[in-house]
Structures are given as C-alpha cells and as structure tokens.
Design a protein around this motif. Structure first.
Motif, short mmCIF file in Angstrom:
data_model
loop_
_atom_site.label_atom_id
_atom_site.label_comp_id
_atom_site.label_asym_id
_atom_site.label_seq_id
_atom_site.Cartn_x
_atom_site.Cartn_y
_atom_site.Cartn_z
N MET A 129 -0.64 -6.97 19.20
CA MET A 129 -1.48 -8.14 18.96
C MET A 129 -1.29 -9.36 19.13
O MET A 129 -0.30 -9.85 19.42
CB MET A 129 -2.25 -7.22 17.66
CG MET A 129 -2.57 -6.14 17.60
SD MET A 129 -3.01 -6.07 15.64
CE MET A 129 -5.03 -5.14 16.34
N ASP A 130 -2.67 -10.54 19.74
CA ASP A 130 -2.36 -11.96 19.48
C ASP A 130 -2.33 -12.11 18.19
O ASP A 130 -2.63 -11.13 17.06
CB ASP A 130 -2.79 -12.50 20.16
CG ASP A 130 -4.58 -12.52 19.54
OD1 ASP A 130 -5.20 -11.05 19.30
OD2 ASP A 130 -5.43 -13.06 20.60
N GLU A 131 -1.96 -13.66 17.88
CA GLU A 131 -2.07 -14.08 16.61
C GLU A 131 -3.48 -14.39 16.21
O GLU A 131 -3.73 -13.92 14.97
CB GLU A 131 -1.53 -15.47 17.06
CG GLU A 131 -1.19 -15.83 15.90
CD GLU A 131 0.26 -15.86 14.67
OE1 GLU A 131 -0.26 -16.05 13.64
OE2 GLU A 131 0.46 -14.82 15.01
N GLN A 155 -5.39 -11.25 6.47
CA GLN A 155 -5.64 -12.36 5.84
C GLN A 155 -3.93 -12.97 4.94
O GLN A 155 -3.86 -12.11 4.75
CB GLN A 155 -6.88 -12.82 4.93
CG GLN A 155 -8.14 -12.34 5.80
CD GLN A 155 -8.73 -13.95 6.61
OE1 GLN A 155 -8.22 -14.80 6.30
NE2 GLN A 155 -9.30 -13.16 7.75
N PRO A 156 -3.91 -13.70 5.30
CA PRO A 156 -2.92 -13.95 5.32
C PRO A 156 -3.00 -14.39 3.30
O PRO A 156 -3.16 -15.41 3.34
CB PRO A 156 -2.28 -15.74 5.67
CG PRO A 156 -3.20 -16.12 6.71
CD PRO A 156 -4.39 -15.19 6.42
N LYS A 157 -1.69 -14.82 2.53
CA LYS A 157 -2.30 -14.58 0.97
C LYS A 157 -1.87 -15.90 0.73
O LYS A 157 -0.53 -16.47 1.20
CB LYS A 157 -1.42 -13.73 0.72
CG LYS A 157 -1.77 -13.05 0.50
CD LYS A 157 -2.28 -12.32 -0.94
CE LYS A 157 -2.52 -11.15 -1.63
NZ LYS A 157 -2.70 -10.37 -2.77
N ALA A 158 -2.37 -17.07 0.26
CA ALA A 158 -2.49 -18.19 -0.17
C ALA A 158 -1.09 -18.55 -1.47
O ALA A 158 -1.32 -17.33 -2.39
CB ALA A 158 -3.61 -19.26 -0.80
N SER A 159 -0.25 -19.15 -1.07
CA SER A 159 0.17 -19.42 -2.30
C SER A 159 -0.28 -19.40 -3.88
O SER A 159 -1.58 -19.60 -3.50
CB SER A 159 1.22 -20.77 -2.44
OG SER A 159 0.66 -21.63 -2.36
N LYS A 160 0.59 -19.35 -4.59
CA LYS A 160 -0.46 -20.06 -6.56
C LYS A 160 -0.96 -21.74 -6.13
O LYS A 160 -1.52 -21.49 -6.42
CB LYS A 160 1.26 -19.90 -7.31
CG LYS A 160 1.10 -18.77 -8.09
CD LYS A 160 2.06 -18.81 -9.08
CE LYS A 160 1.66 -17.87 -10.30
NZ LYS A 160 2.11 -17.35 -10.92
#
Length: 80
Positions: free
Chosen positions: A1-3, A11-16
């Motif tokens: 799969m492509d990016e 979905q990437p998790k956001a940092s705190k």
C-alpha cells in the motif's frame, strides 16, 4: 500500500503535546467564534436602531432655526 492509503486507514496518533495544542487551538477558536457572533449581532442591532432613529427624524418636519439677536458692533479705537 502506498503512504496515502495507509494514513487514510490508520490515522497516526498525535503526541501528548500535539493533542494538548490541538485542544487549546480548538477551544480558542470556539471562543473567538462566539465573540465574533456576539459582535456581529450587536452591530446589526445598533445599525437597525440607527436606521429607525434616522427614519423617525426624517419624518418630523424640521423647524427653521431661530434668529439670534445680534449684539451691537463695538467700534474699535485707533491708536494715534
């Protein structure tokens, strides 16, 4: 799969820090939106009141200005 497909599905998790910054930004924007809505409502209300007042004043016949009595002109003394 492509990016792009991977990021769309997972979905990437956001940092705190990012999550806290996003929350702060969202709340700040909500506050500003409320303030803008209040300001626009007040402006509209005042504009309508001004237009009503101007319309009421335009309907009244205006009285001619009363002539003010003139004071006698004081003759200037000339130096010799």
């Amino acid at each position: 799969m492509d990016e792009v497909a991977i990021n769309a599905i997972f979905q990437p998790k956001a940092s705190k820090q990012e999550a806290k910054a996003d929350t702060t930004t969202r709340v700040a924007r909500e506050i500003m939106d409320v303030e803008v809505a209040k300001r626009e409502a007040k402006t509209e209300r005042l504009r309508l009141a001004r237009l009503e007042r101007e319309y009421a004043e335009a309907d009244k016949p205006s009285k001619p200005a009363a002539a003010k009595p003139r004071k006698a002109a004081v003759a200037k003394k000339t130096k010799r």
